[in-house]
Design a protein around this motif. Structure first.
Motif, PDB file in Angstrom:
ATOM      1  N   GLY A 501       0.798  -1.223   0.000  1.00  0.00           N
ATOM      2  CA  GLY A 501       0.000   0.000   0.000  1.00  0.00           C
ATOM      3  C   GLY A 501       0.824   1.264   0.000  1.00  0.00           C
ATOM      4  O   GLY A 501       0.463   2.253  -0.650  1.00  0.00           O
ATOM      5  N   ASP A 502       1.943   1.276   0.727  1.00  0.00           N
ATOM      6  CA  ASP A 502       2.804   2.465   0.740  1.00  0.00           C
ATOM      7  C   ASP A 502       3.493   2.663  -0.601  1.00  0.00           C
ATOM      8  O   ASP A 502       3.620   3.794  -1.101  1.00  0.00           O
ATOM      9  CB  ASP A 502       3.852   2.333   1.847  1.00  0.00           C
ATOM     10  N   ASN A 503       3.930   1.560  -1.208  1.00  0.00           N
ATOM     11  CA  ASN A 503       4.686   1.667  -2.461  1.00  0.00           C
ATOM     12  C   ASN A 503       3.835   2.208  -3.611  1.00  0.00           C
ATOM     13  O   ASN A 503       4.295   3.026  -4.417  1.00  0.00           O
ATOM     14  CB  ASN A 503       5.272   0.301  -2.841  1.00  0.00           C
ATOM     15  N   VAL A 504       2.574   1.744  -3.717  1.00  0.00           N
ATOM     16  CA  VAL A 504       1.754   2.190  -4.850  1.00  0.00           C
ATOM     17  C   VAL A 504       1.411   3.669  -4.752  1.00  0.00           C
ATOM     18  O   VAL A 504       1.103   4.313  -5.763  1.00  0.00           O
ATOM     19  CB  VAL A 504       0.458   1.353  -4.976  1.00  0.00           C
ATOM     20  N   ARG A 505       1.481   4.231  -3.541  1.00  0.00           N
ATOM     21  CA  ARG A 505       1.183   5.662  -3.394  1.00  0.00           C
ATOM     22  C   ARG A 505       2.354   6.538  -3.832  1.00  0.00           C
ATOM     23  O   ARG A 505       2.234   7.761  -3.842  1.00  0.00           O
ATOM     24  CB  ARG A 505       0.779   5.963  -1.946  1.00  0.00           C
ATOM     25  N   HIS A 506       3.462   5.933  -4.202  1.00  0.00           N
ATOM     26  CA  HIS A 506       4.567   6.702  -4.766  1.00  0.00           C
ATOM     27  C   HIS A 506       4.456   6.797  -6.292  1.00  0.00           C
ATOM     28  O   HIS A 506       5.215   7.558  -6.909  1.00  0.00           O
ATOM     29  CB  HIS A 506       5.911   6.049  -4.398  1.00  0.00           C
ATOM     30  N   GLY A 507       3.564   6.021  -6.880  1.00  0.00           N
ATOM     31  CA  GLY A 507       3.462   6.047  -8.335  1.00  0.00           C
ATOM     32  C   GLY A 507       2.030   5.920  -8.807  1.00  0.00           C
ATOM     33  O   GLY A 507       1.350   6.903  -9.082  1.00  0.00           O
ATOM     34  N   LEU A 508       1.540   4.679  -8.891  1.00  0.00           N
ATOM     35  CA  LEU A 508       0.202   4.411  -9.414  1.00  0.00           C
ATOM     36  C   LEU A 508      -0.870   5.254  -8.739  1.00  0.00           C
ATOM     37  O   LEU A 508      -1.760   5.793  -9.407  1.00  0.00           O
ATOM     38  CB  LEU A 508      -0.111   2.914  -9.253  1.00  0.00           C
ATOM     39  N   ASN A 509      -0.802   5.393  -7.425  1.00  0.00           N
ATOM     40  CA  ASN A 509      -1.861   6.066  -6.673  1.00  0.00           C
ATOM     41  C   ASN A 509      -1.373   7.334  -5.981  1.00  0.00           C
ATOM     42  O   ASN A 509      -1.940   7.746  -4.964  1.00  0.00           O
ATOM     43  CB  ASN A 509      -2.463   5.107  -5.636  1.00  0.00           C
ATOM     44  N   LYS A 510      -0.340   7.977  -6.522  1.00  0.00           N
ATOM     45  CA  LYS A 510       0.194   9.157  -5.852  1.00  0.00           C
ATOM     46  C   LYS A 510      -0.769  10.343  -5.912  1.00  0.00           C
ATOM     47  O   LYS A 510      -0.608  11.319  -5.165  1.00  0.00           O
ATOM     48  CB  LYS A 510       1.545   9.534  -6.444  1.00  0.00           C
ATOM     49  N   ASP A 511      -1.788  10.278  -6.785  1.00  0.00           N
ATOM     50  CA  ASP A 511      -2.760  11.368  -6.877  1.00  0.00           C
ATOM     51  C   ASP A 511      -3.891  11.232  -5.867  1.00  0.00           C
ATOM     52  O   ASP A 511      -4.760  12.103  -5.806  1.00  0.00           O
ATOM     53  CB  ASP A 511      -3.353  11.421  -8.287  1.00  0.00           C
ATOM     54  N   VAL A 523      -8.201   1.081  -3.516  1.00  0.00           N
ATOM     55  CA  VAL A 523      -8.427  -0.370  -3.510  1.00  0.00           C
ATOM     56  C   VAL A 523      -8.761  -0.852  -4.921  1.00  0.00           C
ATOM     57  O   VAL A 523      -8.271  -1.894  -5.377  1.00  0.00           O
ATOM     58  CB  VAL A 523      -9.549  -0.734  -2.523  1.00  0.00           C
ATOM     59  N   ARG A 524      -9.593  -0.089  -5.638  1.00  0.00           N
ATOM     60  CA  ARG A 524      -9.996  -0.518  -6.980  1.00  0.00           C
ATOM     61  C   ARG A 524      -8.789  -0.651  -7.909  1.00  0.00           C
ATOM     62  O   ARG A 524      -8.638  -1.642  -8.629  1.00  0.00           O
ATOM     63  CB  ARG A 524     -10.999   0.476  -7.572  1.00  0.00           C
ATOM     64  N   ARG A 525      -7.914   0.347  -7.897  1.00  0.00           N
ATOM     65  CA  ARG A 525      -6.747   0.297  -8.776  1.00  0.00           C
ATOM     66  C   ARG A 525      -5.828  -0.873  -8.412  1.00  0.00           C
ATOM     67  O   ARG A 525      -5.336  -1.591  -9.296  1.00  0.00           O
ATOM     68  CB  ARG A 525      -5.978   1.618  -8.694  1.00  0.00           C
ATOM     69  N   VAL A 526      -5.569  -1.048  -7.117  1.00  0.00           N
ATOM     70  CA  VAL A 526      -4.702  -2.146  -6.687  1.00  0.00           C
ATOM     71  C   VAL A 526      -5.302  -3.484  -7.082  1.00  0.00           C
ATOM     72  O   VAL A 526      -4.596  -4.394  -7.543  1.00  0.00           O
ATOM     73  CB  VAL A 526      -4.444  -2.066  -5.174  1.00  0.00           C
ATOM     74  N   ALA A 527      -6.634  -3.626  -6.916  1.00  0.00           N
ATOM     75  CA  ALA A 527      -7.292  -4.886  -7.262  1.00  0.00           C
ATOM     76  C   ALA A 527      -7.180  -5.183  -8.753  1.00  0.00           C
ATOM     77  O   ALA A 527      -6.962  -6.339  -9.153  1.00  0.00           O
ATOM     78  CB  ALA A 527      -8.760  -4.840  -6.829  1.00  0.00           C
ATOM     79  N   GLU A 528      -7.319  -4.163  -9.577  1.00  0.00           N
ATOM     80  CA  GLU A 528      -7.191  -4.375 -11.028  1.00  0.00           C
ATOM     81  C   GLU A 528      -5.769  -4.811 -11.399  1.00  0.00           C
ATOM     82  O   GLU A 528      -5.579  -5.703 -12.242  1.00  0.00           O
ATOM     83  CB  GLU A 528      -7.552  -3.088 -11.784  1.00  0.00           C
ATOM     84  N   VAL A 529      -4.751  -4.210 -10.764  1.00  0.00           N
ATOM     85  CA  VAL A 529      -3.367  -4.612 -11.027  1.00  0.00           C
ATOM     86  C   VAL A 529      -3.139  -6.043 -10.551  1.00  0.00           C
ATOM     87  O   VAL A 529      -2.489  -6.852 -11.244  1.00  0.00           O
ATOM     88  CB  VAL A 529      -2.384  -3.641 -10.343  1.00  0.00           C
ATOM     89  N   ALA A 530      -3.669  -6.371  -9.375  1.00  0.00           N
ATOM     90  CA  ALA A 530      -3.510  -7.730  -8.846  1.00  0.00           C
ATOM     91  C   ALA A 530      -4.151  -8.752  -9.773  1.00  0.00           C
ATOM     92  O   ALA A 530      -3.613  -9.854  -9.980  1.00  0.00           O
ATOM     93  CB  ALA A 530      -4.125  -7.816  -7.450  1.00  0.00           C
TER      94      ALA A 530
END
Length: 637
Positions: A501-511, A523-530
């Motif tokens: 969760g911390d790592n994705v907020r540096h790139g994919l979910n930094k907005d 959660v939605r974005r992480v689930a789609e990547v997973a």
């Protein structure tokens, strides 16, 4: 003649009853509701209507007198509101909570009236009553004038297809039957309602308590020359739009008592049908012909909107609950994306990206609000930018359904254009929707077929794809345990990846921030990547607080059967705060961080996780080993 009526011959009493029943059959029916703010007198008005039309029996009147002494608010007078405020809680609080339906008839017409609650908390019940009404009686207390609920209920009535309004300015006796007060309220209401598209607004000054202008015109208001409320209700036109619409027959049940009979049961939602008419199955487009129309007492050659029938087709057409038989030359939309108005009922906000159950007249599927286009200001009809809908708010949204549904625009057909949204965890009805139009996918975007399947990719890696979803409070140990497990699996030659969760907020979910709306999108974005990683045959370890059950359920639904493994790292709040590895709890408890899970934002613990880890007194290494053992037992590795 019907056999039951034949027996009336020679029996004057039976003949009178038979004549009365024939008379009732040919009367028109008006469905109307009373609405408005709390204490505007809705229940009292209905009670007065029933009393003045002599539809209260002596024993009911006696019971009402006793109840008035116990619960009444009118001194020594009968409190007519108690006729419809049947719940004990309603009588004790002096408000209407549920929708109370009453049937009554006069010599000219039959009526079904819904007494709906005025309290803002029960707006959902008002919407329920409005969904089947032809006319709304909007009550306004002459002393108070128009209130927010007056506007909200009028807006919802318009949204739900009601075209005729009676503005009943009640308690006119308490302002001395002042015409100026009535004129001011009427002018204000007409100005407000001008944009709502009502076919007609009739304003009537009344005193529900004393009966002025309710069933007869009052001598106390010689300045008012219009009809009494009952006179208007008896004569207002009842448009039968549904009978003139294209044929719609939502299938509620397939009746197959034996091999020789297969009938489709339901209530006709629009138009007419006759034996020999061609029909089409809405979702498949399969054509057939009506062979028989069966009703309770035999066969019919035809039927129309509102009638419950069983339709037998002339062939073995595939058709089940959730589908529709429709007119071949006027088919409904069949789509998995559409725009809709939504009235939100729940105290948990509606947030785009969250998954709900969508239920229509007979169909049900999983649905997601993909976009909240705007919220509507019910007072001024303005469009406001918003990220969520709070309780009793109204918005326009785009919705995606997991399976295509058959529907019409709500303005064309209220039965086939309406739906409700249901919370998938609590099973509460959280919203009501009115479909505006179908949305089309971009014509140049297609799913690209990939020749190597996920099964083949996983077999090459000698494992099964899986998503281990680690959830728990911040500091519970999710990342620590997942990293130890990842090392074990890597050492064993397995193909894994950690999404932290911390790592994705540096790139994919930094907005994204940490509001509830942003957390849903996180959660939605992480689930789609997973899901994409699982398609590649990987064992994916997701470490995400993901505090809401609904969002974790959405992630689960994206994965294949048995691929989603919820791992609840159950560490008490006190222990997480004591550990505080990032210093976040100290900042949250001192107010430096807002919306921190467990402090000022809730965490909904899993109710039935596949794996539950109690970290108290346990070494992380042992917990990682326990998960590895579970994965081997499940055949993942």
């Amino acid at each position: 003649m019907d056999g039951r009526l034949d027996s009336a011959v020679g029996d004057p009493a039976a003949a009178d009853i038979a004549a009365f029943l024939r008379e009732q059959e040919h009367k028109s029916l008006l469905r109307f509701l009373t609405c408005g703010s709390v204490d505007d007198g809705k229940s009292t008005l209905i009670g007065r209507l029933l009393y003045d039309t002599k539809l209260i029996f002596e024993d009911q009147l006696s019971a009402l007198a006793n109840d008035s002494r116990k619960h009444g608010t009118t001194g020594d007078d009968i409190d007519f509101a108690l006729l419809v405020d049947g719940l004990e809680a309603e009588r004790e609080q002096g408000i209407t909570i549920d929708v109370a339906y009453r049937f009554f008839a006069t010599k000219r017409r039959k009526f079904i009236v819904a007494d709906t609650p005025g309290h803002e908390q029960y707006t959902r019940n008002m919407a329920t009553g409005a969904s089947t009404a032809d006319l709304a009686v909007v009550l306004v207390d002459a002393r108070q004038g128009m209130l927010p609920q007056t506007r909200r209920h009028s807006f919802i009535a318009s949204l739900l297809g009601i075209r005729r309004i009676v503005l009943a300015v009640n308690k006119i006796d308490l302002v001395g039957f002042d015409r100026a007060v009535f004129d001011r309220i009427e002018t204000e209401y007409r100005s407000f309602a001008e944009a709502l598209g009502f076919a007609g607004i009739t304003a009537i000054p009344i005193s529900a308590r004393y009966g002025d202008n309710v069933t007869a015109r009052s001598d106390s208001m010689p300045w008012y020359q219009g009809p009494s409320l009952l006179e208007h209700l008896e004569t207002v036109p009842v448009e039968d739009f549904a009978a003139d619409q294209p044929f719609r027959f939502p299938v509620q049940y397939v009746n197959r008592p034996n091999l020789d009979f297969r009938g489709f049961c339901g209530t006709i939602a629009g138009g007419r049908i006759a034996v020999g008419d061609p029909v089409v199955v809405a979702k498949s487009g399969r054509a057939s012909t009506v062979k028989r129309i069966v009703v309770q007492d035999g066969l019919r050659t035809s039927a129309r909107e509102g009638e419950a029938v069983t339709i037998v087709l002339d062939d073995e057409t595939e058709l089940s609950r959730g589908n529709m038989l429709v007119a071949p030359d006027a088919r409904p939309e069949v789509a998995d994306q559409f725009a809709a108005h939504i009235v939100w009922f729940d105290d948990h906000a509606m947030i785009p990206g969250r998954s709900y159950l969508l239920r229509t007249e007979t169909d049900q599927t999983t649905a997601t609000v993909t976009e909240l286009k705007y919220r509507i200001d019910v007072n001024h009809h303005g469009h406001e930018a918003a990220k969520s809908l709070e309780m009793n708010e109204i918005g326009v949204c785009n919705i995606y359904t997991q399976e295509p549904i058959a529907f019409d625009a709500y303005k064309a057909n209220r039965a086939t254009g309406g739906f409700v949204l249901i919370d998938r965890v609590s099973n509460r009805t959280v919203g009501a929707g009115m479909i505006d139009f179908a949305l089309r996918r971009a014509s140049n975007v297609h799913w690209q077929a990939i020749e190597i399947s996920r099964r083949e990719r996983a077999e090459q890696k000698q494992q099964r794809p899986a998503v281990l979803w680690f959830t728990g409070l911040s500091g519970s140990g999710k990342s620590t345990i997942a990293n130890l497990l990842d090392k074990k699996l890597f050492a064993a030659g397995k193909h894994t990846y950690i999404i932290d969760g911390d790592n994705v907020r540096h790139g994919l979910n930094k907005d994204l921030g940490f509001t509830e709306e942003d957390r849903v999108e996180n959660v939605r974005r992480v689930a789609e990547v997973a899901r994409l990683m699982a398609d590649a045959g990987l064992v994916v370890l997701v470490c995400l607080i993901s505090p809401f059950r609904t969002d974790r359920r959405m992630a689960r639904d994206l994965m294949g059967d048995g691929e989603f493994i919820e791992v609840f790292v159950d560490t008490p709040f006190e222990e997480c705060a004591r550990r505080d590895p990032k210093g976040l709890y100290a900042k949250a408890l001192s107010g430096q961080i807002r919306n921190f899970t467990g402090v000022d934002s809730p965490y909904e613990a899993p109710e039935a996780p596949e794996i539950k880890l109690s970290t108290t007194g346990q070494r992380p290494e042992d917990l990682a080993e326990a998960i590895e053992t579970e994965l081997r037992w499940r055949g993942v590795i």
